[in-house]
Design a protein around this motif. Structure first.
Motif: not given
Length: 478
Positions: A69-93
């Motif tokens: 069972e993984p301890d952490d989950w990592d997602v890779a995407t072609n969305a830029l960080p600013c786009q990720v932040k705009s899509i999701f309500g709660k984010t942390v830099d």
């Protein structure tokens, strides 16, 4: 950078050979999908719905394939960080410079990182510059080992561009691309290679070992804290015998110069001992540094930035490791009172690990792995040594049982367990300070010999008599 809707051909990647959407592939995908938390699936779907690619990647995919069972989950995407932040309500830099944003979904913290490529590593640790890219292939090509380069998309399957699944099946650690390039980019990867071998029980592809031998000097540029953390993970792993690779590759004297004199035989003995002790980091470090003196141990621990508490505990073990442990209740409780319960247990665990390792070596000799050329006298001495070691292990076990029995009965083994304290002694007329400590020590000795005497009234009477005797003796002297 142009973003495109995710377009994986279902069935392009699977645990077996390439195939179309075969029944076996579908079944394996269903099993894999069932291991992915709903929060992670939601993050991927949300990015896909906004016309971005998104996959889970790295250690979490590797761990699921290995049944962990993984301890952490990592997602890779072609969305830029600013786009990720705009899509999701709660984010942390958490690492915008490197394209990483943590998405808080439910009780999960899912790190979402933009595909990227990296320029030169002038410090052999981190890239001088990061460029975001639209291609997953470019992103995967920068990763360390093939087993960490596998991506997965729910419903579409595995994206295994560097045959990581095959290497997991073969239990091989192999770099993504040229090993020299990967290790020169980030020198810590050399220790990570050994760590993955130790944690997963894998072997290294020969080119990996040869590259480490060539590039080991680059580890001098890595921070001491990071080296300490990787070494600790190796030591507490299920396969601590992989520490032998530190010697065989030449990394050991680079990361801990004081251990340069450790021979291959000494490292083998250390490995035996590590396998026979619980995976407490402090206990395993104590065993690892077993053949060094106190000054060297202090220098090593300080240089690797261990905490004061860890240094104190390791040094306490080493200072008391040669104490003779006799399974006699009074002597066991007295030793506990002198060195403390924690150190007592630590010392016995390390002693037992050392004895069991020596026993293993002795049995190997008896079974003919070291026959002494058939010399009967040597063989008889080997039998005698094994019997001696077995008796020592029994004494250690007996001492632990005596301690536990006393503990279960609530018997006094330290000053703080006495029915009286310093204030009680001062009220009797003793001077505050050294004299009070001496009286409490005498009371402790009395209670250790006679556990039933740990009653306040009885101890105060004994202390009063001691005070009168002291006054009479001092009066006679004057």
């Amino acid at each position: 950078m142009t973003q495109n809707r995710l377009q994986y051909r279902p069935g392009s990647f699977c645990l077996g050979e390439r195939c179309d959407m075969c029944e076996e592939h579908m079944q394996r995908m269903e099993e894999f999908d069932s291991k992915i938390p709903e929060e992670v699936k939601y993050v991927i779907k949300k990015l896909n719905d906004d016309y971005f690619e998104a996959v889970i990647i790295g250690g979490c995919v590797r761990d699921i394939l290995l049944g962990v069972e993984p301890d952490d989950w990592d997602v890779a995407t072609n969305a830029l960080p600013c786009q990720v932040k705009s899509i999701f309500g709660k984010t942390v830099d958490v690492g915008l410079k490197y394209g990483t944003v943590a998405v808080l979904e439910g009780n999960k913290k899912i790190e979402v990182t933009t595909y990227r490529k990296e320029d030169a590593y002038s410090d052999n640790r981190r890239p001088d510059k990061v460029d975001f890219v639209p291609s997953m292939k470019e992103d995967v090509a920068r990763r360390d080992f093939t087993v960490n380069s596998i991506a997965y998309h729910p419903g579409s399957g595995f994206i295994d561009l560097f045959n990581g699944i095959s290497d997991i099946k073969a239990r091989i650690i192999r770099t993504v691309g040229d090993a020299d390039k990967r290790f020169s980019e980030d020198a810590l990867r050399m220790l990570r290679a050994v760590r993955f071998m130790a944690e997963l029980g894998f072997e290294a592809e020969p080119g990996v070992i040869e590259s480490i031998k060539r590039q080991k000097h680059l580890l001098r540029k890595v921070s001491k804290e990071r080296i300490r953390d990787e070494l600790t993970k190796i030591l507490v792993s299920p396969n601590p015998s992989k520490t032998l690779l530190l010697k065989e590759t030449g990394m050991l004297p680079v990361v801990i110069p004081e251990l340069e004199e450790y021979s291959h035989e000494a490292m083998q003995q250390v490995a035996f001992k590590l396998e026979n002790i619980e995976n407490d980091p402090v206990l395993r470090w104590a065993v690892f540094l077993r053949y060094k003196g106190r000054d060297d141990i202090l220098h090593i621990l300080n240089n690797l930035r261990f905490s004061n508490a860890e240094i104190k505990r390791i040094c306490s073990i080493m200072e008391n490791i040669h104490k003779d442990i006799k399974p006699i209740p009074g002597l066991v409780k007295k030793l506990v009172s002198v060195i403390g319960e924690g150190t007592f247990l630590d010392v016995l665990k390390v002693k037992e690990a050392i004895l069991k390792a020596e026993m293993k070596s002795c049995r190997n000799n008896k079974n003919g792995k070291d026959s002494h050329d058939g010399n009967d006298d040597c063989i008889l001495k080997g039998f005698a040594k094994c019997e001696y070691l077995a008796e020592d292990i029994k004494r250690i076990d007996a001492a632990i049982n005596i301690y536990r029995a006393a503990k279960d009965k609530g018997e006094c083994m330290s000053i703080r367990d006495l029915a009286v304290n310093g204030d009680d002694i001062i009220r009797l007329g003793f001077k505050e300070g050294k004299q009070v400590g001496e009286v409490l020590e005498k009371l402790l000795d009395r209670v250790i010999k006679s556990p039933g005497s740990n009653r306040k009234e009885e101890l105060l009477k004994y202390a009063s008599r001691y005070l009168k005797n002291s006054l009479r003796i001092n009066g006679n002297r004057t």
